[in-house]
Design an enzyme around this catalytic site. Structure first.
Site, PDB file in Angstrom:
ATOM      1  N   ARG A  72      38.634  38.016  27.443  1.00 22.12           N
ATOM      2  CA  ARG A  72      37.776  39.326  26.837  1.00 22.12           C
ATOM      3  C   ARG A  72      39.121  39.967  26.352  1.00 22.12           C
ATOM      4  O   ARG A  72      38.849  40.976  25.792  1.00 22.12           O
ATOM      5  CB  ARG A  72      37.186  39.882  27.874  1.00 22.12           C
ATOM      6  CG  ARG A  72      37.774  40.112  29.153  1.00 22.12           C
ATOM      7  CD  ARG A  72      36.710  40.832  30.295  1.00 22.12           C
ATOM      8  NE  ARG A  72      37.348  41.121  31.501  1.00 22.12           N
ATOM      9  CZ  ARG A  72      38.127  40.389  32.252  1.00 22.12           C
ATOM     10  NH1 ARG A  72      37.676  38.940  32.009  1.00 22.12           N
ATOM     11  NH2 ARG A  72      38.707  40.726  33.382  1.00 22.12           N
ATOM     12  N   CYS A 188      34.569  44.286  37.076  1.00 24.29           N
ATOM     13  CA  CYS A 188      34.117  43.217  36.183  1.00 24.29           C
ATOM     14  C   CYS A 188      34.683  41.832  37.242  1.00 24.29           C
ATOM     15  O   CYS A 188      33.956  41.028  36.943  1.00 24.29           O
ATOM     16  CB  CYS A 188      35.095  43.266  34.923  1.00 24.29           C
ATOM     17  SG  CYS A 188      34.447  44.308  34.083  1.00 24.29           S
TER      18      CYS A 188
END
Lengths: 269, 86
Positions: A72, A188
């Site tokens: 990401r 995360c």
């Protein structure tokens, strides 16, 4: 307002806009921003704002590039693993556009350094992955009178809130209060996220900066944008300022020097 | 009479022959932004589409009134668009 031929060509697609023009472009080139975190949110934020010609960009991150980041964090490549994220980011950004002055700070943002790092910014962007840091950015920016935007991403969801201290808009602490000690908060690394979610949310944060600097459009103030990318729901939730908020309320407290942010637990836990 | 002379002295000339859209408008706009209200800009260009695009864009963004468009005979088909800054 004299641009080089290269700048006119480089920024032509935004100068051509009624809302930007030469004056708007000059304003962007004269602006200073600070981005906390060179990860999933920081990647699109810094990439697009560098491309747009923001004049000065300060990158703050203490971490090194890890293989698990690459899904990401699009500023970093496989060959950057173990490199400082700020360094890796700076290399890409200066290649993208040599105009912005890129400054890197390899430190954990804490109550000890936050004011010094943020004080000369026109706008601050939160690209951190933990609540304590978001609260610290919130409290410091309100104290310094610097506008900022805070975002969060998790799984298929994202949220954004912008705060303009001069206009006394609802702050992050008004909404989320004292939840930094709440073990239910996850980062995360504890819960997954689809890589493009911080990509899309970071783009919205970058858009907030451009709009604020050019004084155009409506910002995400006094409301939170909640995006659910699984079902494609984009909702605004109205948020009301808390008069008793210790950060932005009628009787503010010196949170930076007195509040235990538990940053170390959040950043190294 | 005096007014006309002043206007003539304040004509800014921009030669963007070789430039294509949207750069034609980008340059026109940047010049108009630097000028004072009422001043005249003469844009010389050779990209045919721009002859319609520049006046339309100036109108849309309310930055100038096109007061004349004339074709001049050079090696290549060329136009001079005269715009008054508003």
């Amino acid at each position: 307002m004299d641009f080089t031929e290269e700048q006119i060509e480089r920024y032509s697609r935004q100068i051509v806009l009624k809302e930007v023009g030469g004056r708007g472009q000059k304003k962007l080139l004269d602006s200073k921003i600070t981005v906390i975190g060179c990860g999933g949110l920081g990647s699109p934020i810094t990439y697009y704002l560098t491309a747009a010609g923001i004049g000065s960009i300060k990158l703050v991150d203490f971490d090194r590039v890890d293989l698990s980041n690459l899904q990401r964090q699009i500023l970093h490549y496989t060959s950057d693993i173990n490199k400082m994220k700020t360094q890796s980011a700076c290399e890409k950004l200066t290649q993208l556009n040599p105009d912005p002055e890129i400054q890197i700070i390899n430190e954990v943002l804490s109550s000890h350094n936050v004011k010094e790092i943020l004080q000369d910014s026109d706008f601050v962007l939160d690209g951190s992955d933990n609540l304590p840091t978001k609260l610290l950015i919130n409290d410091a920016c309100i104290n310094l009178g610097i506008p900022f935007t805070i975002a969060g991403v998790l799984r298929f969801n994202g949220q954004v809130l912008t705060v303009i201290p001069q206009k006394k808009t609802t702050c992050y602490r008004c909404v989320f209060g004292d939840i930094s000690g709440n073990t239910a908060s996850v980062s995360c690394s504890q819960a997954g996220v689809i890589g493009l979610i911080p990509g899309a949310i970071g783009c919205i944060q970058a858009n907030e900066v451009i709009k604020y600097l050019l004084n155009i459009g409506d910002l995400i103030i006094n409301r939170i944008l909640m995006v659910d990318f699984l079902n494609y729901q984009f909702n605004f939730i109205k948020v009301i300022r808390n008069d008793d908020c210790p950060a932005c309320g009628e009787n503010p407290v010196d949170l930076i020097n007195n509040y235990d942010y538990k940053i170390d637990d959040a950043c190294h836990g | 009479m005096m007014l006309v002379m002043v206007e003539k002295m304040n004509i800014t000339k921009l030669d963007i022959r070789g430039k294509v859209c949207p750069m034609t408008f980008v340059y026109t706009k940047l010049y108009l932004e630097k000028m004072n209200k009422g001043e005249i800009l003469e844009v010389m260009l050779d990209f045919p589409v721009a002859v319609e695009n520049i006046p339309a864009s100036c109108k849309q963004q309310k930055i100038g009134n096109v007061i004349d468009i004339k074709e001049v005979n050079l090696d290549k088909k060329t136009w001079i668009i005269t715009i008054k800054k508003i």
